[in-house]
Design a protein around this motif. Structure first.
Motif, mmCIF file in Angstrom:
data_model
loop_
_atom_site.group_PDB
_atom_site.id
_atom_site.type_symbol
_atom_site.label_atom_id
_atom_site.label_comp_id
_atom_site.label_asym_id
_atom_site.label_seq_id
_atom_site.Cartn_x
_atom_site.Cartn_y
_atom_site.Cartn_z
ATOM 1 N N TYR A 134 0.832 -1.205 0.000
ATOM 2 C CA TYR A 134 0.000 0.000 0.000
ATOM 3 C C TYR A 134 0.867 1.256 0.000
ATOM 4 O O TYR A 134 1.859 1.350 0.728
ATOM 5 C CB TYR A 134 -0.884 -0.015 1.247
ATOM 6 N N THR A 135 0.497 2.247 -0.840
ATOM 7 C CA THR A 135 1.192 3.534 -0.821
ATOM 8 C C THR A 135 0.272 4.688 -0.440
ATOM 9 O O THR A 135 0.656 5.550 0.330
ATOM 10 C CB THR A 135 1.846 3.849 -2.182
ATOM 11 N N ASN A 136 -0.945 4.712 -0.993
ATOM 12 C CA ASN A 136 -1.859 5.793 -0.603
ATOM 13 C C ASN A 136 -3.291 5.486 -1.025
ATOM 14 O O ASN A 136 -3.551 4.583 -1.824
ATOM 15 C CB ASN A 136 -1.421 7.137 -1.188
ATOM 16 N N LEU A 137 -4.209 6.236 -0.470
ATOM 17 C CA LEU A 137 -5.650 6.080 -0.701
ATOM 18 C C LEU A 137 -6.168 7.334 -1.394
ATOM 19 O O LEU A 137 -5.685 8.442 -1.150
ATOM 20 C CB LEU A 137 -6.344 5.864 0.640
ATOM 21 N N PHE A 138 -7.178 7.165 -2.275
ATOM 22 C CA PHE A 138 -7.791 8.319 -2.929
ATOM 23 C C PHE A 138 -9.288 8.093 -3.068
ATOM 24 O O PHE A 138 -9.789 6.963 -2.912
ATOM 25 C CB PHE A 138 -7.151 8.570 -4.299
ATOM 26 N N PHE A 139 -10.019 9.167 -3.342
ATOM 27 C CA PHE A 139 -11.478 9.106 -3.503
ATOM 28 C C PHE A 139 -11.845 9.454 -4.935
ATOM 29 O O PHE A 139 -11.193 10.278 -5.581
ATOM 30 C CB PHE A 139 -12.162 10.080 -2.536
ATOM 31 N N SER A 140 -12.908 8.833 -5.429
ATOM 32 C CA SER A 140 -13.314 9.071 -6.812
ATOM 33 C C SER A 140 -14.827 8.940 -6.960
ATOM 34 O O SER A 140 -15.525 8.476 -6.048
ATOM 35 C CB SER A 140 -12.613 8.091 -7.751
ATOM 36 N N GLY A 141 -15.326 9.344 -8.117
ATOM 37 C CA GLY A 141 -16.737 9.205 -8.459
ATOM 38 C C GLY A 141 -16.896 9.346 -9.948
ATOM 39 O O GLY A 141 -16.061 9.980 -10.623
ATOM 40 N N ALA A 142 -17.969 8.762 -10.505
ATOM 41 C CA ALA A 142 -18.184 8.827 -11.950
ATOM 42 C C ALA A 142 -18.442 10.259 -12.415
ATOM 43 O O ALA A 142 -18.089 10.647 -13.524
ATOM 44 C CB ALA A 142 -19.355 7.924 -12.355
ATOM 45 N N ASP A 143 -19.060 11.068 -11.547
ATOM 46 C CA ASP A 143 -19.304 12.475 -11.831
ATOM 47 C C ASP A 143 -19.493 13.199 -10.494
ATOM 48 O O ASP A 143 -19.380 12.588 -9.420
ATOM 49 C CB ASP A 143 -20.526 12.664 -12.742
ATOM 50 N N PHE A 144 -19.779 14.483 -10.561
ATOM 51 C CA PHE A 144 -19.922 15.292 -9.355
ATOM 52 C C PHE A 144 -20.984 14.731 -8.415
ATOM 53 O O PHE A 144 -20.761 14.593 -7.207
ATOM 54 C CB PHE A 144 -20.262 16.736 -9.744
ATOM 55 N N LYS A 207 6.882 6.995 -1.750
ATOM 56 C CA LYS A 207 5.501 6.533 -1.877
ATOM 57 C C LYS A 207 5.129 5.595 -0.735
ATOM 58 O O LYS A 207 4.055 5.724 -0.132
ATOM 59 C CB LYS A 207 5.308 5.820 -3.221
ATOM 60 N N ILE A 208 6.000 4.633 -0.460
ATOM 61 C CA ILE A 208 5.727 3.653 0.600
ATOM 62 C C ILE A 208 5.577 4.346 1.947
ATOM 63 O O ILE A 208 4.624 4.079 2.708
ATOM 64 C CB ILE A 208 6.863 2.598 0.667
ATOM 65 N N LYS A 209 6.478 5.271 2.260
ATOM 66 C CA LYS A 209 6.479 5.890 3.584
ATOM 67 C C LYS A 209 5.441 7.000 3.714
ATOM 68 O O LYS A 209 5.111 7.396 4.833
ATOM 69 C CB LYS A 209 7.881 6.387 3.922
ATOM 70 N N SER A 210 4.911 7.480 2.598
ATOM 71 C CA SER A 210 3.798 8.423 2.687
ATOM 72 C C SER A 210 2.533 7.703 3.148
ATOM 73 O O SER A 210 1.678 8.286 3.812
ATOM 74 C CB SER A 210 3.553 9.099 1.330
ATOM 75 N N GLY A 211 2.419 6.416 2.800
ATOM 76 C CA GLY A 211 1.265 5.633 3.218
ATOM 77 C C GLY A 211 1.410 5.065 4.612
ATOM 78 O O GLY A 211 0.420 4.846 5.312
ATOM 79 N N ASN A 212 2.635 4.798 5.029
ATOM 80 C CA ASN A 212 2.884 4.275 6.368
ATOM 81 C C ASN A 212 4.227 4.804 6.862
ATOM 82 O O ASN A 212 5.274 4.199 6.612
ATOM 83 C CB ASN A 212 2.885 2.745 6.370
ATOM 84 N N PRO A 213 4.225 5.943 7.555
ATOM 85 C CA PRO A 213 5.490 6.545 8.009
ATOM 86 C C PRO A 213 6.253 5.689 9.005
ATOM 87 O O PRO A 213 7.431 5.937 9.251
ATOM 88 C CB PRO A 213 5.035 7.865 8.646
ATOM 89 N N TYR A 214 5.601 4.677 9.585
ATOM 90 C CA TYR A 214 6.279 3.809 10.543
ATOM 91 C C TYR A 214 6.980 2.620 9.872
ATOM 92 O O TYR A 214 7.604 1.806 10.543
ATOM 93 C CB TYR A 214 5.299 3.295 11.590
ATOM 94 N N SER A 215 6.867 2.526 8.570
ATOM 95 C CA SER A 215 7.519 1.422 7.874
ATOM 96 C C SER A 215 8.992 1.740 7.641
ATOM 97 O O SER A 215 9.411 2.897 7.645
ATOM 98 C CB SER A 215 6.839 1.159 6.527
ATOM 99 N N LEU A 216 9.786 0.691 7.443
ATOM 100 C CA LEU A 216 11.178 0.836 7.045
ATOM 101 C C LEU A 216 11.300 0.499 5.567
ATOM 102 O O LEU A 216 10.617 -0.404 5.064
ATOM 103 C CB LEU A 216 12.082 -0.104 7.845
ATOM 104 N N PHE A 217 12.173 1.218 4.879
ATOM 105 C CA PHE A 217 12.420 0.933 3.459
ATOM 106 C C PHE A 217 13.921 0.749 3.252
ATOM 107 O O PHE A 217 14.714 1.655 3.517
ATOM 108 C CB PHE A 217 11.909 2.066 2.565
ATOM 109 N N PHE A 218 14.295 -0.441 2.793
ATOM 110 C CA PHE A 218 15.687 -0.768 2.556
ATOM 111 C C PHE A 218 15.912 -1.136 1.092
ATOM 112 O O PHE A 218 15.019 -1.667 0.426
ATOM 113 C CB PHE A 218 16.133 -1.966 3.399
#
Length: 289
Positions: A134-144, A207-218
């Protein structure tokens, strides 16, 4: 070993974590498409691999002594492949690169089994292997109007060579549930890393740490081919581990066990340290971050 014996052994393994075994098995299944020299090489590599894995499975734990023994086995298998069959299979087939990816599972499996013993229903909550993270979440819709009435959620994910992760299902309002994996530790594996690859890893870490700042990336790479004037300390990468301790593509250096020992100790510390304890930090040191 006969081909049938090798295939039988490979088929019993979990292909989601034994990715090199899966690659070997795929090549056996494509036997008729192999060249003459590949047909000679594959049974020999398969036999060597089975012995490599059997010997690794005899080792239990993640002590320094165990990591040293696992490193010897890894070096022997790398040497067998590189000295005898280095160019028999193309890099596009990811044959050699999956050796290191699979070794990450071998290296961390006993540590995670120990951690799981402290967690209820741990088999469902804590997993490891090659996965989309997981990197991030977003919202969407077919129209307004549909966006106002029933906003839908979506997620972005990024393939990881190896991850320790927590599967999770996300749903908001009337949106259908989406399954994803929250990375606790994400690892990119490289045979060698150059400037372009480093830039890609830096972008993935962000990207990874924007979704979970507590994760480690190596990044765990055999060799390092980046200009030494470039310092990645400014990036979101927590550490780059260079297993052969050099910055050349061609070298006789082995994989050094102390690098792997440091890696597993860092992960172990991360799994057991407090991730967020502002009050304690404030009282002890006066430093919040």
């Amino acid at each position: 070993m006969e081909n049938s014996q090798i295939i039988e052994y490979l088929q019993k393994l979990d292909k989601s974590v034994y990715v090199h075994a899966s690659n070997l098995l795929k090549k056996f299944s494509d036997w008729d498409t192999l060249s003459a020299k590949q047909k000679i090489a594959l049974p020999k590599i398969g036999t060597e691999y089975v012995n490599y894995l059997i010997n690794n499975n005899k080792l239990k734990g993640y002590s320094d002594k165990i990591i040293i023994e696992r490193t010897k086995l890894l070096n022997n298998y790398f040497d067998f492949h590189d000295n005898k069959f280095k160019n028999y299979f193309t890099s596009q087939g990811k044959f050699r690169s999956t050796i290191l990816e699979e070794f990450m599972f071998i290296l961390f499996n006993d540590l995670i089994e120990e951690v799981r013993s402290k967690i209820e229903n741990s088999e469902e909550k804590l997993k490891l292997g090659s996965k989309k993270a997981y990197t991030n979440l977003f919202f969407s819709g077919a129209d307004f109007y549909s966006f106002v009435e029933t906003p839908q959620i979506g997620i972005h994910q990024k393939d990881q060579d190896f991850a320790i992760y927590r599967p999770i299902s996300i749903s908001i309002g009337k949106s259908k549930s989406i399954n994803t994996n929250l990375p606790i530790v994400s690892i990119e594996n490289k045979t060698y890393i150059d400037k372009t690859m480093l830039e890609g890893s830096i972008a993935t870490a962000e990207k990874i740490k924007s979704g979970n700042p507590y994760s480690l990336f190596f990044v765990v790479t055999e060799r390092y081919a980046v200009d030494l004037n470039i310092d990645p300390v400014y990036s979101k990468i927590d550490q780059i581990y260079v297993l052969r301790k050099d910055n050349k593509k061609n070298t006789t250096n082995p994989v050094f066990p102390d690098v792997l020992i440091d890696l597993i100790q860092e992960v172990n510390n991360h799994l057991n340290r407090n991730w967020s304890d502002v009050e304690n930090k404030l009282n002890i040191s006066g430093k919040i971050i």
